[in-house]
Enzyme design. Structure first.
Site, mmCIF file in Angstrom:
data_model
loop_
_atom_site.group_PDB
_atom_site.id
_atom_site.type_symbol
_atom_site.label_atom_id
_atom_site.label_comp_id
_atom_site.label_asym_id
_atom_site.label_seq_id
_atom_site.Cartn_x
_atom_site.Cartn_y
_atom_site.Cartn_z
ATOM 1 N N VAL A 1 1.077 4.946 -7.338
ATOM 2 C CA VAL A 1 2.471 5.648 -6.801
ATOM 3 C C VAL A 1 3.460 5.382 -7.925
ATOM 4 O O VAL A 1 4.173 6.337 -8.086
ATOM 5 C CB VAL A 1 2.885 4.701 -5.593
ATOM 6 C CG1 VAL A 1 4.133 5.058 -5.080
ATOM 7 C CG2 VAL A 1 1.849 4.929 -4.445
ATOM 8 N N ALA A 2 3.556 4.202 -8.618
ATOM 9 C CA ALA A 2 4.619 4.105 -9.708
ATOM 10 C C ALA A 2 4.539 4.954 -10.683
ATOM 11 O O ALA A 2 5.592 5.428 -10.991
ATOM 12 C CB ALA A 2 4.571 2.580 -10.085
ATOM 13 N N LYS B 1 -4.701 -0.417 14.060
ATOM 14 C CA LYS B 1 -5.459 -0.555 12.395
ATOM 15 C C LYS B 1 -6.646 -1.152 12.640
ATOM 16 O O LYS B 1 -7.036 -1.914 13.539
ATOM 17 C CB LYS B 1 -4.389 -1.834 12.017
ATOM 18 C CG LYS B 1 -4.453 -1.726 10.400
ATOM 19 C CD LYS B 1 -3.626 -0.988 9.824
ATOM 20 C CE LYS B 1 -3.819 -1.158 8.068
ATOM 21 N NZ LYS B 1 -2.799 -0.485 7.339
HETATM 22 P P1 NAD Z 1 -2.123 0.794 -7.259
HETATM 23 O O1 NAD Z 1 -3.467 -0.333 -6.857
HETATM 24 O O2 NAD Z 1 -2.760 1.957 -7.827
HETATM 25 O O3 NAD Z 1 -1.026 0.056 -7.993
HETATM 26 C C1 NAD Z 1 -0.808 -1.166 -7.732
HETATM 27 C C2 NAD Z 1 -0.468 -1.580 -9.393
HETATM 28 O O4 NAD Z 1 0.209 -3.016 -9.493
HETATM 29 C C3 NAD Z 1 -1.822 -2.283 -10.300
HETATM 30 O O5 NAD Z 1 -1.764 -1.320 -11.397
HETATM 31 C C4 NAD Z 1 -1.752 -3.356 -10.440
HETATM 32 O O6 NAD Z 1 -2.309 -3.852 -11.380
HETATM 33 C C5 NAD Z 1 -0.247 -3.765 -10.360
HETATM 34 N N1 NAD Z 1 0.129 -5.189 -10.027
HETATM 35 C C6 NAD Z 1 -0.658 -5.954 -9.070
HETATM 36 N N2 NAD Z 1 0.099 -7.047 -9.102
HETATM 37 C C7 NAD Z 1 1.069 -6.986 -9.825
HETATM 38 C C8 NAD Z 1 2.081 -7.944 -10.253
HETATM 39 N N3 NAD Z 1 2.411 -9.354 -9.587
HETATM 40 N N4 NAD Z 1 3.220 -7.626 -10.985
HETATM 41 C C9 NAD Z 1 3.019 -6.346 -11.746
HETATM 42 N N5 NAD Z 1 1.887 -5.267 -11.221
HETATM 43 C C10 NAD Z 1 0.942 -5.885 -10.476
HETATM 44 O O7 NAD Z 1 -1.781 0.936 -5.748
HETATM 45 P P2 NAD Z 1 -0.635 2.215 -5.478
HETATM 46 O O8 NAD Z 1 -1.528 3.218 -4.551
HETATM 47 O O9 NAD Z 1 0.142 2.488 -6.323
HETATM 48 O O10 NAD Z 1 0.142 1.516 -4.077
HETATM 49 C C11 NAD Z 1 1.130 0.434 -4.371
HETATM 50 C C12 NAD Z 1 1.623 -0.190 -3.172
HETATM 51 O O11 NAD Z 1 2.126 0.581 -2.345
HETATM 52 C C13 NAD Z 1 0.555 -0.841 -2.503
HETATM 53 O O12 NAD Z 1 1.013 -2.064 -1.823
HETATM 54 C C14 NAD Z 1 0.032 -0.032 -1.688
HETATM 55 O O13 NAD Z 1 -0.295 -0.716 -0.464
HETATM 56 C C15 NAD Z 1 1.388 0.678 -1.239
HETATM 57 N N6 NAD Z 1 1.252 2.041 -0.481
HETATM 58 C C16 NAD Z 1 0.493 2.906 -1.188
HETATM 59 C C17 NAD Z 1 0.299 4.277 -0.798
HETATM 60 C C18 NAD Z 1 -0.216 5.447 -1.419
HETATM 61 O O14 NAD Z 1 -0.008 6.684 -1.122
HETATM 62 N N7 NAD Z 1 -1.066 4.998 -2.421
HETATM 63 C C19 NAD Z 1 1.041 4.496 0.585
HETATM 64 C C20 NAD Z 1 1.738 3.589 1.220
HETATM 65 C C21 NAD Z 1 1.825 2.353 0.660
#
Ligand code: NAD
Length: 432
Positions: A231-232, A124
């Site tokens: 992702v969601a 990392k």
């Molecule tokens: P993102 O930033 O697009 O989405 C995260 C969402 O969570 C944001 O909309 C934010 O407003 C919301 N959020 C933050 N704190 C919150 C809380 N306390 N309650 C409710 N919502 C809250 O990130 P993402 O790309 O969707 O990734 C989501 C997670 O998955 C992250 O932890 C990321 O590290 C992990 N991840 C993502 C990927 C990827 O391909 N994007 C891959 C591996 C891991």
């Protein structure tokens, strides 16, 4: 060590005219050794404190000339190939937190990559933001990321970087100006693009496997999702396609809540705007809980209140204290699908981008099908079965499987990156 804050540590480096140093594991003495006598105290600390250290092969540090940004490559294990993992841009209170985070994240990448069957080792990158400078200052970012690229070029390819928390595609383009040892470059220069949709498909497969383990399917289920981001949102779409009964989701950003709510109008979708510290989504009545916002949300305060039978989400490092929380989930009878298993598609998406792209790429899709033993579905089933058989928590089982796989040697290059690290030490890399 824990009292040494980052500015004071930088002062020590400057007083001793050190702009680069390394900490490298000596395979004979089985100890980490420092390139500089003045920094031996760090090696001594790491050799004694093994909470996050586990025979990390090498750590390479650089202090940027301008802006005083500490930049590091934490290489854990490279038996399966060059260390791969993203570069994080973050703030740390002290040197210990910084080192421990880097070592833990590097080790985590070894597990994620090995369990995914990738021919990559684990490592990392971590950079410490200088809080006296606005982190959105474009000149600052351009400088520190091009300097980071130079650091990667100087260590000759034993680590290949990618995007991570705090780092953007524009930052990756700056890294790419000064090194070839990076993935996640912009799409207009041949990069693989946003991994979020594939990541959501990986999470879905984890949920399907955990449901199948209980003899069930996703149909009619209630799923709670924390976060409605990159992702969601596709995950929610896939869940409705799989005919779940209801999705409850929360986010702290009103614009995101409104836009996602609009997209799923007409579905049984309960979108909730919450404040930053409101974790109530974790406690709703549901079958499956999907943490897709931040890490460390599964802990001694939240676990007792969770009603879901299955936890499977995208967030990294969901367990606040790994051993304690993994065990607590198992004791509560919750099926926990380890995050590094389900969210692998982020690294799968970019790790091999230099090999080019084909439609319906079997080397990509096999992670998402039922047929491949190292795919997300089969691995989730085998981890849950082993956990049930041995009475061990699921994350511990997955780490054991991953650790075994991480010891396999790359079929073509063997343990070549270890030789690269040795050559860097022999050539006194830190003087260059
Ligand atoms: P993102 O930033 O697009 O989405 C995260 C969402 O969570 C944001 O909309 C934010 O407003 C919301 N959020 C933050 N704190 C919150 C809380 N306390 N309650 C409710 N919502 C809250 O990130 P993402 O790309 O969707 O990734 C989501 C997670 O998955 C992250 O932890 C990321 O590290 C992990 N991840 C993502 C990927 C990827 O391909 N994007 C891959 C591996 C891991």
């Amino acid at each position: 060590m824990n009292h040494l804050n980052i500015p004071n540590f930088i002062k020590i480096l400057k007083e001793n005219k050190i702009s680069r140093f390394h900490l490298v594991y000596n395979q004979q003495t089985k100890k980490i050794e420092s390139s500089h006598e003045e920094l031996k105290f760090i090696a001594d600390f790491i050799n004694k404190d093994t909470r996050d250290f586990e025979e990390h092969e090498g750590m390479f540090f650089q202090l940027t000339n301008k802006y005083d940004v500490l930049q590091t490559v934490f290489i854990h294990r490279t038996k399966r190939g060059q260390a791969a993992g993203g570069v994080r841009f973050w703030q740390y209170d002290n040197l210990e937190d910084y080192l421990r985070d880097g070592m833990r994240l590097g080790k985590g990448m070894t597990h994620k990559n090995a369990l995914a069957g990738l021919w990559w080792g684990g490592g990392k990158g971590v950079m410490v933001h200088n809080t006296e400078i606005d982190k959105n200052n474009l000149k600052y970012r351009e400088y520190i990321y091009t300097e980071y690229g130079k650091l990667l070029t100087s260590i000759k390819g034993c680590y290949v970087t990618a995007e991570d928390v705090g780092t953007s595609v524009e930052d990756m383009a700056n890294i790419y100006k000064t090194t070839r040892f990076t993935t996640c470059i912009p799409q207009n220069t041949g990069g693989s693009g946003n991994p979020s949709e594939p990541t959501s498909r990986g999470v879905l497969r984890g949920m399907e496997a955990a449901s199948a383990f209980l003899g069930e399917s996703l149909e009619g289920k209630t799923v709670a999702v924390q976060g409605m981001g990159h992702v969601a949102e596709p995950l929610i779409k896939h869940l409705f396609n799989k005919k779940v009964g209801k999705v409850i989701a929360s986010d702290i950003n009103p614009d995101i809540v409104n836009s996602v709510k609009e997209k799923f109008a007409g579905k049984n979708f309960d979108a909730r705007l919450v404040s930053k510290h409101d974790n109530s989504i974790l406690f709703v009545e549901c079958d499956i809980l999907a943490p897709c916002a931040t890490g460390a949300i599964l802990n001694d305060k939240t676990i007792p209140e969770i009603k879901a039978k299955i936890i499977c989400g995208a967030s990294n490092n969901q367990l606040e204290e790994h051993d304690r929380d993994d065990k607590a989930l198992a004791e509560k009878g919750i099926l926990y699908v380890p995050d590094f298993l389900t969210n692998r598609m982020g690294i799968v998406n970019c790790a091999n981008e230099q090999y080019g792209y084909v439609n319906d790429d079997e080397y990509f899709e096999r992670h998402l099908t039922n047929g491949w033993e190292h795919g997300i579905y089969q691995t989730t089933l085998s981890v849950l079965e082993e956990a049930q058989k041995t009475g061990q928590p699921s994350s511990k089982v997955a780490i054991k499987q991953a650790a075994e796989m991480s010891m396999e040697l790359h079929p073509v290059f063997g343990h070549r990156s270890l030789k690269i690290i040795k050559s860097l030490v022999d050539d006194e890399w830190y003087k260059k």
